[in-house]
Design a protein around this motif. Structure first.
Motif, PDB file in Angstrom:
ATOM      1  N   SER A  92       0.821  -1.284   0.017  1.00 47.39           N
ATOM      2  CA  SER A  92      -0.006   0.083  -0.001  1.00 47.39           C
ATOM      3  C   SER A  92       0.785   1.191  -0.128  1.00 47.39           C
ATOM      4  CB  SER A  92      -0.946   0.047   1.206  1.00 47.39           C
ATOM      5  OG  SER A  92      -0.393   0.209   2.418  1.00 47.39           O
ATOM      6  N   ARG A  93       2.250   1.248   0.383  1.00 44.71           N
ATOM      7  CA  ARG A  93       3.129   2.284   0.330  1.00 44.71           C
ATOM      8  C   ARG A  93       3.950   2.409  -0.744  1.00 44.71           C
ATOM      9  NH1 ARG A  93       6.220   1.376   4.254  1.00 44.71           N
ATOM     10  NH2 ARG A  93       4.996  -0.598   5.142  1.00 44.71           N
ATOM     11  N   VAL A  94       3.779   1.616  -1.781  1.00 46.73           N
ATOM     12  CA  VAL A  94       4.626   1.524  -2.943  1.00 46.73           C
ATOM     13  C   VAL A  94       4.102   2.555  -3.910  1.00 46.73           C
ATOM     14  CG1 VAL A  94       5.057   0.352  -5.076  1.00 46.73           C
ATOM     15  CG2 VAL A  94       5.030  -1.009  -2.686  1.00 46.73           C
ATOM     16  N   PHE A  95       5.001   3.374  -4.286  1.00 46.13           N
ATOM     17  CA  PHE A  95       4.753   4.589  -5.205  1.00 46.13           C
ATOM     18  C   PHE A  95       5.394   4.354  -6.358  1.00 46.13           C
ATOM     19  CE2 PHE A  95       6.112   8.569  -7.241  1.00 46.13           C
ATOM     20  CZ  PHE A  95       4.990   8.903  -7.281  1.00 46.13           C
ATOM     21  N   VAL A  96       4.466   4.254  -7.382  1.00 46.49           N
ATOM     22  CA  VAL A  96       4.680   3.865  -8.861  1.00 46.49           C
ATOM     23  C   VAL A  96       4.650   5.097  -9.520  1.00 46.49           C
ATOM     24  CG1 VAL A  96       4.459   2.331 -10.959  1.00 46.49           C
ATOM     25  CG2 VAL A  96       4.345   1.489  -8.763  1.00 46.49           C
ATOM     26  N   SER A 113      -1.062  -2.612 -11.897  1.00 41.47           N
ATOM     27  CA  SER A 113      -0.700  -3.991 -12.093  1.00 41.47           C
ATOM     28  C   SER A 113       0.600  -4.354 -11.245  1.00 41.47           C
ATOM     29  CB  SER A 113      -0.346  -4.147 -13.529  1.00 41.47           C
ATOM     30  OG  SER A 113      -0.064  -5.745 -13.798  1.00 41.47           O
ATOM     31  N   LEU A 114       1.545  -3.197 -11.319  1.00 40.18           N
ATOM     32  CA  LEU A 114       2.799  -3.512 -10.518  1.00 40.18           C
ATOM     33  C   LEU A 114       2.646  -3.563  -8.932  1.00 40.18           C
ATOM     34  CD1 LEU A 114       5.901  -3.680 -10.995  1.00 40.18           C
ATOM     35  CD2 LEU A 114       6.014  -1.024 -10.843  1.00 40.18           C
ATOM     36  N   THR A 115       1.689  -2.606  -8.471  1.00 38.58           N
ATOM     37  CA  THR A 115       1.360  -2.694  -7.108  1.00 38.58           C
ATOM     38  C   THR A 115       0.711  -4.275  -6.741  1.00 38.58           C
ATOM     39  OG1 THR A 115       1.127  -0.326  -7.149  1.00 38.58           O
ATOM     40  CG2 THR A 115       0.190  -1.580  -5.169  1.00 38.58           C
ATOM     41  N   SER A 116      -0.152  -4.379  -7.481  1.00 38.47           N
ATOM     42  CA  SER A 116      -0.599  -5.616  -7.209  1.00 38.47           C
ATOM     43  C   SER A 116       0.367  -7.061  -7.112  1.00 38.47           C
ATOM     44  CB  SER A 116      -1.791  -6.251  -8.363  1.00 38.47           C
ATOM     45  OG  SER A 116      -2.533  -7.291  -8.148  1.00 38.47           O
ATOM     46  N   ALA A 220      18.580  -4.769  -9.667  1.00 42.31           N
ATOM     47  CA  ALA A 220      18.397  -4.774 -11.407  1.00 42.31           C
ATOM     48  C   ALA A 220      17.431  -5.998 -11.911  1.00 42.31           C
ATOM     49  CB  ALA A 220      19.596  -4.425 -11.871  1.00 42.31           C
ATOM     50  N   THR A 221      17.765  -6.903 -11.500  1.00 40.66           N
ATOM     51  CA  THR A 221      17.135  -8.257 -11.949  1.00 40.66           C
ATOM     52  C   THR A 221      15.785  -8.230 -11.506  1.00 40.66           C
ATOM     53  OG1 THR A 221      19.247  -9.559 -12.094  1.00 40.66           O
ATOM     54  CG2 THR A 221      17.045 -10.674 -12.242  1.00 40.66           C
ATOM     55  N   ARG A 227       8.735  -5.508 -13.641  1.00 40.98           N
ATOM     56  CA  ARG A 227       8.171  -4.522 -14.805  1.00 40.98           C
ATOM     57  C   ARG A 227       7.742  -5.651 -15.946  1.00 40.98           C
ATOM     58  NH1 ARG A 227       9.007   0.701 -15.212  1.00 40.98           N
ATOM     59  NH2 ARG A 227       9.181   0.604 -17.339  1.00 40.98           N
ATOM     60  N   ALA A 228       8.467  -6.690 -16.239  1.00 41.22           N
ATOM     61  CA  ALA A 228       7.983  -7.446 -17.311  1.00 41.22           C
ATOM     62  C   ALA A 228       6.800  -8.243 -17.059  1.00 41.22           C
ATOM     63  CB  ALA A 228       9.105  -8.505 -17.572  1.00 41.22           C
ATOM     64  N   VAL A 229       6.689  -8.524 -15.784  1.00 38.31           N
ATOM     65  CA  VAL A 229       5.283  -9.402 -15.071  1.00 38.31           C
ATOM     66  C   VAL A 229       4.315  -8.384 -15.293  1.00 38.31           C
ATOM     67  CG1 VAL A 229       4.111 -10.506 -13.449  1.00 38.31           C
ATOM     68  CG2 VAL A 229       6.723 -11.068 -13.990  1.00 38.31           C
ATOM     69  N   ALA A 230       4.456  -7.096 -14.868  1.00 35.39           N
ATOM     70  CA  ALA A 230       3.444  -6.093 -14.896  1.00 35.39           C
ATOM     71  C   ALA A 230       2.835  -5.722 -16.039  1.00 35.39           C
ATOM     72  CB  ALA A 230       3.913  -4.787 -14.280  1.00 35.39           C
ATOM     73  N   LEU A 231       4.110  -5.683 -17.234  1.00 41.31           N
ATOM     74  CA  LEU A 231       3.808  -5.413 -18.645  1.00 41.31           C
ATOM     75  C   LEU A 231       2.827  -6.764 -19.225  1.00 41.31           C
ATOM     76  CD1 LEU A 231       3.922  -3.576 -21.163  1.00 41.31           C
ATOM     77  CD2 LEU A 231       6.205  -4.737 -21.667  1.00 41.31           C
ATOM     78  N   ALA A 232       3.381  -7.664 -18.974  1.00 41.13           N
ATOM     79  CA  ALA A 232       2.538  -8.991 -19.629  1.00 41.13           C
ATOM     80  C   ALA A 232       1.058  -8.961 -19.144  1.00 41.13           C
ATOM     81  CB  ALA A 232       3.111 -10.312 -19.212  1.00 41.13           C
ATOM     82  N   THR A 233       0.834  -8.575 -17.691  1.00 40.57           N
ATOM     83  CA  THR A 233      -0.511  -8.709 -16.976  1.00 40.57           C
ATOM     84  C   THR A 233      -1.341  -7.549 -17.672  1.00 40.57           C
ATOM     85  OG1 THR A 233       0.473  -9.134 -15.061  1.00 40.57           O
ATOM     86  CG2 THR A 233      -1.667  -8.417 -14.876  1.00 40.57           C
ATOM     87  N   VAL A 234      -0.823  -6.311 -17.919  1.00 42.03           N
ATOM     88  CA  VAL A 234      -1.552  -5.441 -18.717  1.00 42.03           C
ATOM     89  C   VAL A 234      -2.021  -5.811 -20.190  1.00 42.03           C
ATOM     90  CG1 VAL A 234      -1.551  -3.116 -19.327  1.00 42.03           C
ATOM     91  CG2 VAL A 234      -0.594  -3.615 -17.284  1.00 42.03           C
ATOM     92  N   LEU A 235      -0.863  -6.098 -20.912  1.00 39.22           N
ATOM     93  CA  LEU A 235      -1.063  -6.886 -22.171  1.00 39.22           C
ATOM     94  C   LEU A 235      -2.224  -7.913 -22.161  1.00 39.22           C
ATOM     95  CD1 LEU A 235       2.258  -6.885 -23.542  1.00 39.22           C
ATOM     96  CD2 LEU A 235       0.698  -5.095 -24.391  1.00 39.22           C
ATOM     97  N   ILE A 236      -2.260  -8.704 -21.344  1.00 39.34           N
ATOM     98  CA  ILE A 236      -3.002  -9.835 -21.338  1.00 39.34           C
ATOM     99  C   ILE A 236      -4.709  -9.332 -21.154  1.00 39.34           C
ATOM    100  CG2 ILE A 236      -3.890 -12.002 -20.205  1.00 39.34           C
ATOM    101  CD1 ILE A 236      -0.873 -12.380 -19.795  1.00 39.34           C
TER     102      ILE A 236
END
Length: 239
Positions: A92-96, A113-116, A220-221, A227-236
């Motif tokens: 809940s305190r993560v700022f994107v 998506s990233l927060t979730s 970094a990894t 970001r890759a998982v969040a991007l994939a979630t949004v795209l799907i």
């Protein structure tokens, strides 16, 4: 058949395995004073590098399998985080930032998506990243002659102990009313530096610098995977 196996001496237990029996065996393994879990833990506290060295050099009977140790301590830590609500509090305190997502996507959807993912899937992602980190560390310390399996063993012991130490901080944070993973991460970093000095045979200066570089690679990894998982979630979700 009798009460014990005539070949290995293991006690024979009648009936099917159920959830109650499974958890009973789990807690029995944790509470037995002579269990490999406690033997492993006692020596890891002194120096995780020594345990990893002894394990890869053949002294495996006295230690818990490093992957199993990591999974056990990881389960304890995540269990405490979920029960106390720490995981959701941190999420809940993560700022994107609004512009954090790709320009051709809805930045708000990407941020949500990233927060979730951080709230509900972060732990799985961490387990996925650990083997990748072991690859980077093995490459970083290639002069030591350690192969990937040996390096992965060391990483599992370090992160396993880090999760267990992190578990001890959760009740304290619950009393204080705020949660953070900073303490666990700092403890893990210190354990890595101390252990790496022994496991890879190097001086303090090099161990500290290498530890900082390894932490950078890890973060970094993690960022790339998140970001890759969040991007994939949004795209799907847009399909």
């Amino acid at each position: 058949m009798g009460c014990f196996c005539h070949e290995c001496g293991q006690k024979h237990i009648e009936g099917r395995l159920d959830t109650k029996a499974l958890f009973a065996q789990f807690f029995e393994a944790l509470t037995e004073s002579d269990s490999t879990f406690w033997q492993t833990l006692k020596k890891l506290v002194r120096n995780p590098g020594v345990v990893a060295l002894e394990y890869i050099e053949g002294g495996r009977a006295q230690y818990l399998n490093p992957v199993r140790f990591l999974l056990v301590t990881f389960t304890i830590y995540i269990g405490l985080m979920v029960v106390t609500g720490a995981q959701l509090d941190i999420a809940s305190r993560v700022f994107v930032p609004g512009g954090a997502g790709p320009s051709n996507l809805d930045a708000t959807k990407f941020a949500d998506s990233l927060t979730s993912i951080i709230a509900y899937q972060m732990d799985v992602i961490i387990l996925v990243v650990i083997p990748v980190l072991a690859f980077f560390v093995r490459w970083q310390y290639w002069r030591s002659g350690r192969n990937y399996a040996e390096t992965f063993t060391f990483i599992c012991f370090v992160f396993g102990l880090g999760y267990l130490c992190g578990s001890l901080t959760v009740p304290v944070q619950l009393i204080l009313g705020t949660f953070t993973t900073i303490f666990k991460n700092l403890i893990t970093a210190v354990l890595f530096i101390v252990g790496a000095r022994t496991f890879f045979k190097m001086g303090w200066g090099k161990a500290v610098l290498s530890g900082i570089f390894s932490a950078f690679l890890y973060l970094a990894t993690m960022t790339l995977v998140l970001r890759a998982v969040a991007l994939a979630t949004v795209l799907i979700g847009n399909l």
